[in-house]
Design an enzyme around this catalytic site. Structure first.
Site, PDB file in Angstrom:
ATOM      1  N   CYS A  70      40.241  46.105  49.766  1.00 39.69           N
ATOM      2  CA  CYS A  70      39.072  46.795  50.301  1.00 39.69           C
ATOM      3  C   CYS A  70      38.174  45.755  50.934  1.00 39.69           C
ATOM      4  CB  CYS A  70      38.343  47.538  49.180  1.00 39.69           C
ATOM      5  SG  CYS A  70      36.757  48.257  49.658  1.00 39.69           S
ATOM      6  N   CYS A 177      38.629  48.100  58.149  1.00 39.09           N
ATOM      7  CA  CYS A 177      38.615  48.876  56.905  1.00 39.09           C
ATOM      8  C   CYS A 177      40.063  49.199  56.579  1.00 39.09           C
ATOM      9  CB  CYS A 177      37.801  50.157  57.065  1.00 39.09           C
ATOM     10  SG  CYS A 177      37.918  51.317  55.668  1.00 39.09           S
TER      11      CYS A 177
END
Length: 261
Positions: A70, A177
């Site tokens: 992440c 992302c």
């Protein structure tokens, strides 16, 4: 060999699938946080708290390495995770692939969450690795959330909005992302100009998977027997991959050895 991955949700699928392709014999621990997602809107301390909880749940399964799959958690939680878990458990963060994208000369677009776009962290990476290259920072509001819900209409709308903000002459796009790496074909289709060479998309999953193996002195063995198991943790509770994971090729790859919901 056992590799753990941490993310609020489906963003870890790309890196987990990359590990699976490199080492089909590796056991995987996928630690997600459905009780606390999304992490993006939280304060830095809030992100760190949730990431630490997910990482400690994974660490209880005694993996050989832990991937923070992440971007947001890597920014806000990596130092505290390394302080808590290393050197016993190597921790590998996720950094947007700005350096390899800029190596092609540009123009480059960086698609990222609104919180990351324009942040000191991302601007620092641009200054360090893309100096002299034309870079467009493109916010993608709602895209990660749409991926999480496997909402095709919302995904299409968010991609179209981001594409409208992306210069038409970009030659490379950085997916800032991890959720976006599940949408490579759709993103390429939205951005590819018919009169320009094929667009190059840069994700982090393959590099992160390779780095995890290096940290534990293992080598890729893609032809090894596909004997690795998958353990899924949902805010610390053992469970199964959500049905929405099966929307994506990476999720289907992992579901073959994941517990049944």
């Amino acid at each position: 060999m056992k590799i753990a991955l941490v993310d609020s949700g489906l963003g870890l699928l790309a890196a987990a699938a990359a590990v699976r392709r490199l080492r089909p014999d590796a056991d995987l621990v996928l630690s997600t946080d459905p009780d606390g997602m999304p992490w993006g809107p939280r304060t830095p301390d809030g992100v760190a708290d949730r990431a630490v909880a997910a990482a400690e749940a994974a660490a209880a399964h005694r993996p050989d390495a832990l991937i923070v799959a992440c971007n947001t958690a890597s920014v806000h939680a990596l130092p505290v995770l390394r302080a808590r878990l290393e050197p016993d458990l190597p921790v590998i963060g996720t950094v947007p692939a700005i350096k390899p994208a800029a190596a092609g000369g540009g123009p480059v677009a960086i698609w990222a969450t609104p919180a990351t776009t324009g942040s000191p962290y991302q601007r620092g990476l641009i200054n360090d690795f893309a100096s002299g290259v034309e870079v467009a920072e493109v916010p993608c509001p709602g895209l990660a959330e749409a991926v999480e819900q496997a909402d095709e209409a919302a995904i299409e709308k968010a991609i179209a909005a981001a594409a409208a903000l992306t210069p038409t002459d970009v030659r490379a796009v950085v997916m800032g992302c991890t959720h976006y790496e599940l949408l490579e074909d759709l993103i390429r289709e939205a951005l590819q100009q018919p009169d320009l060479p094929p667009l190059v998309l840069h994700g982090s999953a393959d590099a992160v998977a390779a780095q995890a193996l290096r940290r534990i002195n293992e080598r890729p063995a893609p032809s090894s027997t596909a004997s690795g198991s998958v353990t899924v943790l949902l805010s610390g509770r053992e469970g199964a991959l959500p049905a929405t994971a099966l929307t994506y090729a990476e999720g289907r790859l992992l579901a073959a050895v994941s517990p049944t919901p």
